[in-house]
Scaffold this motif. Structure first.
Motif, PDB file in Angstrom:
ATOM      1  N   UNK A 153       3.579  17.507   1.815  1.00 53.83           N
ATOM      2  CA  UNK A 153       4.799  17.502   2.603  1.00 53.83           C
ATOM      3  C   UNK A 153       5.273  16.087   2.932  1.00 53.83           C
ATOM      4  N   UNK A 154       4.357  15.128   2.875  1.00 52.64           N
ATOM      5  CA  UNK A 154       4.701  13.766   3.237  1.00 52.64           C
ATOM      6  C   UNK A 154       4.785  12.820   2.036  1.00 52.64           C
ATOM      7  N   UNK A 155       4.127  13.185   0.952  1.00 55.36           N
ATOM      8  CA  UNK A 155       4.095  12.293  -0.215  1.00 55.36           C
ATOM      9  C   UNK A 155       5.473  12.197  -0.870  1.00 55.36           C
ATOM     10  N   UNK A 156       5.971  10.972  -0.991  1.00 58.66           N
ATOM     11  CA  UNK A 156       7.251  10.751  -1.657  1.00 58.66           C
ATOM     12  C   UNK A 156       7.063  10.783  -3.170  1.00 58.66           C
ATOM     13  N   UNK A 157       8.121  11.166  -3.866  1.00 59.56           N
ATOM     14  CA  UNK A 157       8.094  11.186  -5.326  1.00 59.56           C
ATOM     15  C   UNK A 157       9.151  10.198  -5.815  1.00 59.56           C
ATOM     16  N   UNK A 158       8.728   9.128  -6.456  1.00 56.73           N
ATOM     17  CA  UNK A 158       9.642   8.072  -6.878  1.00 56.73           C
ATOM     18  C   UNK A 158       9.824   8.083  -8.393  1.00 56.73           C
ATOM     19  N   UNK A 159      11.058   8.293  -8.815  1.00 55.52           N
ATOM     20  CA  UNK A 159      11.362   8.284 -10.243  1.00 55.52           C
ATOM     21  C   UNK A 159      11.460   6.851 -10.739  1.00 55.52           C
ATOM     22  N   UNK A 160      10.721   6.563 -11.787  1.00 60.15           N
ATOM     23  CA  UNK A 160      10.717   5.227 -12.374  1.00 60.15           C
ATOM     24  C   UNK A 160      11.562   5.253 -13.639  1.00 60.15           C
ATOM     25  N   UNK A 161      12.571   4.420 -13.691  1.00 65.33           N
ATOM     26  CA  UNK A 161      13.390   4.332 -14.895  1.00 65.33           C
ATOM     27  C   UNK A 161      13.875   2.905 -15.069  1.00 65.33           C
ATOM     28  N   UNK A 162      14.199   2.593 -16.296  1.00 64.51           N
ATOM     29  CA  UNK A 162      14.667   1.249 -16.599  1.00 64.51           C
ATOM     30  C   UNK A 162      16.030   1.033 -15.953  1.00 64.51           C
ATOM     31  N   UNK A 163      16.179  -0.023 -15.149  1.00 62.61           N
ATOM     32  CA  UNK A 163      17.464  -0.274 -14.493  1.00 62.61           C
ATOM     33  C   UNK A 163      18.571  -0.491 -15.528  1.00 62.61           C
TER      34      UNK A 163
ATOM     35  N   UNK B 125       0.806  -1.221   0.000  1.00 59.43           N
ATOM     36  CA  UNK B 125       0.000   0.000   0.000  1.00 59.43           C
ATOM     37  C   UNK B 125       0.836   1.267   0.000  1.00 59.43           C
ATOM     38  N   UNK B 126       2.166   1.129   0.214  1.00 60.29           N
ATOM     39  CA  UNK B 126       3.040   2.299   0.228  1.00 60.29           C
ATOM     40  C   UNK B 126       2.951   3.077  -1.077  1.00 60.29           C
ATOM     41  N   UNK B 127       2.814   2.371  -2.198  1.00 60.97           N
ATOM     42  CA  UNK B 127       2.764   3.055  -3.491  1.00 60.97           C
ATOM     43  C   UNK B 127       1.526   3.942  -3.607  1.00 60.97           C
ATOM     44  N   UNK B 128       0.502   3.668  -2.799  1.00 59.97           N
ATOM     45  CA  UNK B 128      -0.708   4.478  -2.834  1.00 59.97           C
ATOM     46  C   UNK B 128      -0.501   5.834  -2.176  1.00 59.97           C
ATOM     47  N   UNK B 129       0.634   5.976  -1.487  1.00 60.86           N
ATOM     48  CA  UNK B 129       0.951   7.245  -0.841  1.00 60.86           C
ATOM     49  C   UNK B 129       2.155   7.911  -1.499  1.00 60.86           C
ATOM     50  N   UNK B 130       2.534   7.400  -2.659  1.00 59.93           N
ATOM     51  CA  UNK B 130       3.660   7.949  -3.394  1.00 59.93           C
ATOM     52  C   UNK B 130       3.202   8.552  -4.714  1.00 59.93           C
ATOM     53  N   UNK B 131       4.023   9.452  -5.232  1.00 59.42           N
ATOM     54  CA  UNK B 131       3.809  10.014  -6.565  1.00 59.42           C
ATOM     55  C   UNK B 131       4.866   9.411  -7.481  1.00 59.42           C
ATOM     56  N   UNK B 132       4.437   8.825  -8.567  1.00 58.48           N
ATOM     57  CA  UNK B 132       5.388   8.304  -9.541  1.00 58.48           C
ATOM     58  C   UNK B 132       5.928   9.460 -10.373  1.00 58.48           C
ATOM     59  N   UNK B 133       7.162   9.337 -10.798  1.00 59.59           N
ATOM     60  CA  UNK B 133       7.776  10.375 -11.629  1.00 59.59           C
ATOM     61  C   UNK B 133       8.477   9.705 -12.807  1.00 59.59           C
TER      62      UNK B 133
END
Length: 272
Positions: free
Chosen positions: A222-232, A7-15
């Motif tokens: 202020x709490x929402x994380x922003x996770x950059x998605x890129x091909x490893x 459920x952590x991804x539900x509190x994150x912003x994908x980038x």
């Protein structure tokens, strides 16, 4: 209830970043990243675009994937230093767009270029014998001039592609087609001008876009994380690509490679 993903991804912003000229490798990487956003049920996506555009088909596929994702995810596009032509088209796949006041954007239109080396080949004594199934099979051949009939065929194709671009901008930005045509003549304009024209919603930074994305998704900015998605990729590969892109020679080689790979293709591209 057991979620299929944490459920952590539900509190994150994908980038997702879209940088440089848009071609097949960009399309593959971005589509894969968009699949991950959908699968992991991110509530919001920050799409960072810093691109002069590129190939028509690749830009369209990314746009269609974004439109599909809109049904499940809030999407905010952030225009960086330059987001022009195909970069603008992809941005139309977001519900909202933020640009810096000084962002270079616009360049709405289509370009197709071919090389004519006929005079050079004559000087060095090189000629070609062409056997073809129809009069237009070798259209845009580099060893001869275009005929008037060929120019008309290509112009008709460009006009259709242009119409697709204009219609997409009009629909995405709730503008009349004729209104879009008043500024969709290939010109570039700033982010500030884009806001006045209705191409973008707000002026601001990428951080402003992130905060807006969080708010739309019902998250605490202020709490929402922003996770950059890129091909490893291997570390060495990442370091090499960064060093190449940071040097003038590296940038020149990348553009030469792109020009050669897309010769004869219609492009949604701003190339100063």
């Amino acid at each position: 209830m057991v979620w299929p993903f944490p459920p952590k991804t539900r509190k994150q912003i994908a980038r997702i970043e879209i940088t440089g000229a848009i071609a097949a490798d960009t399309r593959k990487r971005v589509l894969k990243a968009l699949e991950e956003v959908e699968e992991k049920k991110y509530p919001a996506l920050l799409l960072r675009i810093d691109s002069p555009g590129g190939t028509v088909g690749d830009s369209q596929e990314i746009y269609y994937a974004l439109k599909k994702l809109q049904k499940k995810t809030k999407i905010i596009a952030s225009f960086g230093n330059i987001s022009a032509s195909g970069g603008v088209y992809i941005g139309m796949g977001a519900q909202h767009i933020v640009a810096n006041p000084g962002t270079i954007t616009g360049s709405i239109g289509v370009i197709l270029r071919g090389n004519n080396l006929e005079r050079l080949l004559e000087k060095v004594g090189v000629s070609f014998k062409v056997i073809k199934s129809g009069p237009y099979k070798d259209i845009l051949s580099f060893d001869r001039e275009l005929t008037e009939a060929e120019e008309k065929i290509l112009q008709d194709m460009i006009d259709i592609s242009y119409g697709q671009f204009v219609k997409t901008v009009a629909e995405a930005r709730n503008l009349e087609v004729e209104t879009v045509k008043t500024f969709a003549d290939g010109r570039i304009f700033t982010g500030e001008q884009a806001k006045e024209l209705g191409v973008v919603d707000r002026l601001g930074t990428e951080e402003d876009a992130r905060i807006w994305a969080a708010e739309l998704a019902g998250l605490d900015p202020e709490k929402a994380e922003c996770r950059t998605i890129e091909e490893p990729r291997p570390l060495v590969s990442r370091l090499l690509s960064r060093s190449q892109l940071s040097s003038p020679m590296g940038r020149t080689l990348n553009w030469v490679e792109f020009e050669l790979a897309t010769a004869g293709q219609p492009l949604w591209l701003y190339r100063p």
